[in-house]
Write a protein that holds these residues in place. Sequence first.
Motif, PDB file in Angstrom:
ATOM      1  N   THR A  52       0.704  -1.200  -0.281  1.00  0.00           N
ATOM      2  CA  THR A  52       0.058   0.076   0.005  1.00  0.00           C
ATOM      3  C   THR A  52       0.814   1.225  -0.142  1.00  0.00           C
ATOM      4  O   THR A  52       1.889   1.310   0.629  1.00  0.00           O
ATOM      5  N   ARG A  73      -0.818   3.862  -9.285  1.00  0.00           N
ATOM      6  CA  ARG A  73      -0.552   2.562  -9.150  1.00  0.00           C
ATOM      7  C   ARG A  73      -0.498   1.795 -10.394  1.00  0.00           C
ATOM      8  O   ARG A  73      -0.867   0.548 -10.553  1.00  0.00           O
ATOM      9  N   ASP A  80      -2.633  -0.930  -3.517  1.00  0.00           N
ATOM     10  CA  ASP A  80      -4.171   0.193  -3.094  1.00  0.00           C
ATOM     11  C   ASP A  80      -3.039   1.186  -3.113  1.00  0.00           C
ATOM     12  O   ASP A  80      -2.213   1.447  -2.362  1.00  0.00           O
TER      13      ASP A  80
END
Length: 93
Positions: A52, A73, A80
């Motif tokens: 993340t 991304r 994430d």
Amino acid sequence: MVFKHQHFHETPPEVEAEFPPSATLEGAVSDALASAGGIDASDVTVTASGSTITLAGTVLQESEVVRAEEVARSIAGVTDVRNEMSTKGMAGF
């Protein structure tokens, strides 16, 4: 002088040259943001926690916030993105 290979109790030393995966991921996202068009990432910080990515800092326009998230991304290994970026007020310009 005689050259001898390094050994510790007849076992070659182990050297860990690999960065932790989170540091590698942070570097990849930071590099991508720096080279991506449409973003001034000079005030953006990238932090990885596992896979993340957290983006924080300020940019001039809302479109840069969206673009930064898109770029993050797109990096392999990112699952994430937490986007905590904000835009600078244009007062005084």
